[in-house]
Design an enzyme around this catalytic site. Structure first.
Site, PDB file in Angstrom:
ATOM      1  N   TYR A  72       9.425  -7.985 -23.467  1.00  0.00           N
ATOM      2  CA  TYR A  72       8.261  -8.729 -22.970  1.00  0.00           C
ATOM      3  C   TYR A  72       8.704  -9.885 -22.081  1.00  0.00           C
ATOM      4  O   TYR A  72       8.133 -10.120 -21.015  1.00  0.00           O
ATOM      5  CB  TYR A  72       7.436  -9.270 -24.152  1.00  0.00           C
ATOM      6  CG  TYR A  72       6.112  -9.827 -23.697  1.00  0.00           C
ATOM      7  CD1 TYR A  72       4.969  -9.038 -23.697  1.00  0.00           C
ATOM      8  CD2 TYR A  72       6.008 -11.142 -23.246  1.00  0.00           C
ATOM      9  CE1 TYR A  72       3.751  -9.527 -23.260  1.00  0.00           C
ATOM     10  CE2 TYR A  72       4.793 -11.652 -22.798  1.00  0.00           C
ATOM     11  CZ  TYR A  72       3.666 -10.846 -22.808  1.00  0.00           C
ATOM     12  OH  TYR A  72       2.475 -11.329 -22.370  1.00  0.00           O
ATOM     13  N   PHE A 124      -5.287  -7.296   6.382  1.00  0.00           N
ATOM     14  CA  PHE A 124      -5.682  -6.063   5.700  1.00  0.00           C
ATOM     15  C   PHE A 124      -6.946  -6.333   4.874  1.00  0.00           C
ATOM     16  O   PHE A 124      -7.195  -7.463   4.471  1.00  0.00           O
ATOM     17  CB  PHE A 124      -4.537  -5.551   4.810  1.00  0.00           C
ATOM     18  CG  PHE A 124      -4.882  -4.264   4.122  1.00  0.00           C
ATOM     19  CD1 PHE A 124      -5.025  -3.094   4.856  1.00  0.00           C
ATOM     20  CD2 PHE A 124      -5.101  -4.217   2.756  1.00  0.00           C
ATOM     21  CE1 PHE A 124      -5.381  -1.907   4.228  1.00  0.00           C
ATOM     22  CE2 PHE A 124      -5.447  -3.026   2.119  1.00  0.00           C
ATOM     23  CZ  PHE A 124      -5.591  -1.871   2.861  1.00  0.00           C
ATOM     24  N   ASP A 125      -7.739  -5.269   4.600  1.00  0.00           N
ATOM     25  CA  ASP A 125      -9.029  -5.427   3.891  1.00  0.00           C
ATOM     26  C   ASP A 125      -8.933  -6.286   2.630  1.00  0.00           C
ATOM     27  O   ASP A 125      -9.790  -7.130   2.381  1.00  0.00           O
ATOM     28  CB  ASP A 125      -9.619  -4.111   3.383  1.00  0.00           C
ATOM     29  CG  ASP A 125      -9.408  -2.943   4.280  1.00  0.00           C
ATOM     30  OD1 ASP A 125      -8.767  -3.097   5.325  1.00  0.00           O
ATOM     31  OD2 ASP A 125      -9.889  -1.872   3.926  1.00  0.00           O
ATOM     32  N   ASP A 214       2.631 -10.885   4.976  1.00  0.00           N
ATOM     33  CA  ASP A 214       2.146  -9.743   4.201  1.00  0.00           C
ATOM     34  C   ASP A 214       3.116  -8.619   4.562  1.00  0.00           C
ATOM     35  O   ASP A 214       3.088  -8.071   5.659  1.00  0.00           O
ATOM     36  CB  ASP A 214       0.704  -9.413   4.598  1.00  0.00           C
ATOM     37  CG  ASP A 214       0.198  -8.132   3.924  1.00  0.00           C
ATOM     38  OD1 ASP A 214       1.018  -7.396   3.333  1.00  0.00           O
ATOM     39  OD2 ASP A 214      -1.011  -7.858   4.007  1.00  0.00           O
ATOM     40  N   ALA A 216       4.055  -5.509   3.320  1.00  0.00           N
ATOM     41  CA  ALA A 216       3.981  -4.140   2.796  1.00  0.00           C
ATOM     42  C   ALA A 216       4.924  -3.178   3.528  1.00  0.00           C
ATOM     43  O   ALA A 216       5.555  -2.332   2.912  1.00  0.00           O
ATOM     44  CB  ALA A 216       2.542  -3.633   2.870  1.00  0.00           C
ATOM     45  N   LYS A 257       4.485   0.722  -0.591  1.00  0.00           N
ATOM     46  CA  LYS A 257       4.809   1.250   0.737  1.00  0.00           C
ATOM     47  C   LYS A 257       6.325   1.204   0.901  1.00  0.00           C
ATOM     48  O   LYS A 257       7.039   2.099   0.467  1.00  0.00           O
ATOM     49  CB  LYS A 257       4.113   0.428   1.823  1.00  0.00           C
ATOM     50  CG  LYS A 257       2.623   0.688   1.928  1.00  0.00           C
ATOM     51  CD  LYS A 257       1.818  -0.123   0.977  1.00  0.00           C
ATOM     52  CE  LYS A 257       0.345  -0.153   1.304  1.00  0.00           C
ATOM     53  NZ  LYS A 257      -0.433  -0.771   0.233  1.00  0.00           N
ATOM     54  N   HIS A 449     -16.682   2.020   1.982  1.00  0.00           N
ATOM     55  CA  HIS A 449     -16.094   3.315   2.364  1.00  0.00           C
ATOM     56  C   HIS A 449     -15.568   4.121   1.180  1.00  0.00           C
ATOM     57  O   HIS A 449     -15.517   5.341   1.228  1.00  0.00           O
ATOM     58  CB  HIS A 449     -15.024   3.155   3.451  1.00  0.00           C
ATOM     59  CG  HIS A 449     -13.729   2.601   2.994  1.00  0.00           C
ATOM     60  ND1 HIS A 449     -13.593   1.305   2.578  1.00  0.00           N
ATOM     61  CD2 HIS A 449     -12.505   3.162   2.889  1.00  0.00           C
ATOM     62  CE1 HIS A 449     -12.331   1.090   2.239  1.00  0.00           C
ATOM     63  NE2 HIS A 449     -11.661   2.196   2.410  1.00  0.00           N
TER      64      HIS A 449
HETATM   65  N1  F0G Z   1      -1.367  -5.453   2.788  1.00  0.00           N
HETATM   66  C1  F0G Z   1      -1.301  -4.376   3.591  1.00  0.00           C
HETATM   67  C2  F0G Z   1      -0.810  -4.533   4.991  1.00  0.00           C
HETATM   68  C3  F0G Z   1      -1.682  -3.117   3.112  1.00  0.00           C
HETATM   69  O1  F0G Z   1      -1.619  -2.065   3.916  1.00  0.00           O
HETATM   70  C4  F0G Z   1      -2.130  -2.999   1.768  1.00  0.00           C
HETATM   71  C5  F0G Z   1      -2.548  -1.715   1.235  1.00  0.00           C
HETATM   72  C6  F0G Z   1      -2.172  -4.161   0.984  1.00  0.00           C
HETATM   73  C7  F0G Z   1      -1.780  -5.370   1.526  1.00  0.00           C
HETATM   74  C8  F0G Z   1      -2.647  -4.131  -0.446  1.00  0.00           C
HETATM   75  O2  F0G Z   1      -1.692  -3.564  -1.265  1.00  0.00           O
HETATM   76  O3  F0G Z   1      -2.743  -1.474  -2.151  1.00  0.00           O
HETATM   77  O4  F0G Z   1      -0.717  -2.471  -3.221  1.00  0.00           O
HETATM   78  O5  F0G Z   1      -2.908  -3.579  -3.439  1.00  0.00           O
HETATM   79  N2  F0G Z   1      -2.761  -0.698   1.949  1.00  0.00           N
HETATM   80  C9  F0G Z   1      -3.078   0.655   1.517  1.00  0.00           C
HETATM   81  C10 F0G Z   1      -3.383   1.511   2.706  1.00  0.00           C
HETATM   82  C11 F0G Z   1      -4.057   0.767   0.410  1.00  0.00           C
HETATM   83  O6  F0G Z   1      -3.806   2.676   2.506  1.00  0.00           O
HETATM   84  O7  F0G Z   1      -3.175   1.087   3.841  1.00  0.00           O
HETATM   85  P1  F0G Z   1      -2.043  -2.722  -2.586  1.00  0.00           P
END
Ligand code: F0G
Length: 458
Positions: A72, A124-125, A214, A216, A257, A449
């Site tokens: 833990y 990103f969204d 960010d 990823a 990713k 979506h």
């Molecule tokens: N930042 C970027 C640039 C991303 O592309 C994503 C996720 C996230 C943050 C969030 O990360 O999914 O681990 O919580 N992108 C995926 C996509 C879902 O399909 O582009 P997460």
């Protein structure tokens, strides 16, 4: 004769996939309300809905999982992960989280408050969501060139320094930090140059602000710097990675990713005050500080994945596959966001289905058509994803309307890329006959979506 290019790995384990008939797909698509998120994975032949968490781990990653320490507190897996992150990025403070959006949630809980403005390049969204849900503004400062899909420039993901400088000159007191997304997913997996990262740093320093990456797809970004930016051809990916992160104060990471694991993420920073601040939110939201939502075994797989994916050969195999698909589309004259990005091809649906009115969602229509054609699942990055304007409740038709074909890492072969390209060509060849799109019959207020229900327009 020069030897042809081939993958930098061989295959040790396979997972069967199944083709289907057009009749089956028509039934399944109807049952899924013309929304590919509602399909069952087994109804899909080639799955390009995302490159997130869908990669294939190496034998070394699987082996590392067996060494996972599930304690833990103070698990050795955490320290192996932390040491790897520190070695690659230079950041000493690490907080694991269960995925990228959780890293955003934890860090932004400390940093973002109502009325703030967070400038960046096409957030990103989920990043945008975590800013807007705190009643702050995600200010997009991406270069205008990113909107012209046919323009070929090497670093189409860049921040426009003029837009950023203007934001700081006008609102410095409201800006908690600047965020740069590497690579820029929303603009088409487009990279950000080292030169641009330096410019952002200089502006941040001038106004005494900090910078978050960010990250990823940071390794893919480093690959593009090495292969496209002057002065980097002879540097290793690891050297370039270190140089990139030297220009930031911290990072949020979706490890799904470029970490090549199925689940995971983290925050890393050079600043103790950010670590201390974020720590307070990690414990209630994610878990204790040395696991933060991850299993010990998953932290070990991630440590190995990060090391492997900051090697040139692995990245070259990946990016060349995306380029291969792009070349096939070029043969057929199919328009997409140029040049090909790091993790996906973004097909310009609005330029293909010119007879489908925007109110009938051309990119979603193309997504459905491609699935019906061959069982290939892409996803719409367009007018449905854009949601409605929060004030007027009108659809937002201002951006691009794209079909994203995301390529999972180390999963499909170039034969699969050929199937995708030819299936898309078959749809493209009958584009003049496609005159009707889809209409919304049910939608959620936010992030519609994923759950939207659609019907073909009769
Ligand atoms: N930042 C970027 C640039 C991303 O592309 C994503 C996720 C996230 C943050 C969030 O990360 O999914 O681990 O919580 N992108 C995926 C996509 C879902 O399909 O582009 P997460």
């Amino acid at each position: 004769m020069e030897l042809p290019f081939a993958e930098s790995w061989k295959i040790k384990m396979v997972e069967p996939i199944r083709k289907s008939t057009r009749e089956e797909r028509e039934r399944w698509m109807k049952e899924a309300h013309y929304n590919v998120f509602q399909l069952k994975a087994e109804q899909v032949y080639i799955d390009c809905i995302t490159d997130s968490g869908t990669g294939s781990m190496s034998d070394r990653q699987w082996a590392a999982m067996m060494m996972g320490d599930e304690s833990y507190a103070g698990a050795s897996s955490f320290f192996r992960l932390k040491d790897t992150i520190t070695r690659l990025t230079g950041f000493n403070y690490v907080i694991p989280t269960h995925q990228g959006r959780a890293a955003e949630n934890v860090l932004f809980s400390h940093l973002v408050k109502a009325g703030d403005i967070v400038p960046g390049n096409s957030h990103f969204d989920t990043t945008k969501g975590h800013i807007e849900s705190r009643k702050a503004v995600a200010l997009d400062c991406t270069i205008d060139e990113a909107k012209d899909t046919q323009l070929e420039i090497p670093f189409k993901g860049n921040v426009d320094p003029k837009k950023l400088e203007k934001a700081l000159a006008e609102h410095a007191d409201k800006i908690p930090f600047i965020i740069v997304t590497i690579t820029n997913n929303t603009a088409g997996g487009q990279p950000v140059s080292m030169q641009n990262l330096r410019e952002v740093r200089a502006i941040a320093d001038k106004y005494n602000k900090r910078v978050v990456f960010d990250s990823a797809r940071f390794a893919e970004n480093a690959y593009f710097i090495k292969t496209r930016e002057e002065g980097y051809a002879n540097k290793t990916i690891k050297e370039i990675t270190k140089e990139m992160f030297a220009l930031a104060d911290g990072m949020t990471m979706s490890a799904k990713k470029d970490g090549i694991v199925n689940m995971g993420g983290f925050i890393a920073t050079r600043w103790e005050d950010w670590y201390e601040g974020a720590k307070r939110f990690c414990i209630p939201f994610e878990g204790y500080l040395t696991y933060g939502g991850m299993n010990g075994r998953d932290m070990d797989a991630l440590a190995v994945g990060l090391d492997e994916n900051t090697e040139f050969d692995n990245l070259e195999t990946r990016i060349k596959q995306v380029e291969y698909l792009a070349k096939r589309l070029d043969e057929f004259g199919i328009p997409y966001q140029r040049p090909a990005g790091g993790h996906a091809i973004f097909v310009d649906a609005a330029k293909i289905l010119t007879h489908v009115p925007k109110e009938q969602f051309p990119a979603q229509t193309l997504t459905v058509e491609l699935y019906l054609e061959a069982g290939i699942r892409g996803c719409e990055i367009g007018y449905i994803l854009a949601d409605r304007d929060p004030v007027t409740r009108e659809n937002r038709f201002g951006g691009l309307d794209l079909l994203r074909l995301a390529i999972p890492r180390r999963v499909y072969t170039n034969n699969h890329m050929d199937v995708i390209a030819v299936a898309l060509k078959n749809v493209y060849d009958r584009r003049e006959q496609i005159t009707k799109g889809v209409k919304i019959v049910w939608e959620a207020e936010l992030m519609r979506h994923f759950t939207v229900q659609l019907e073909p327009v009769k």
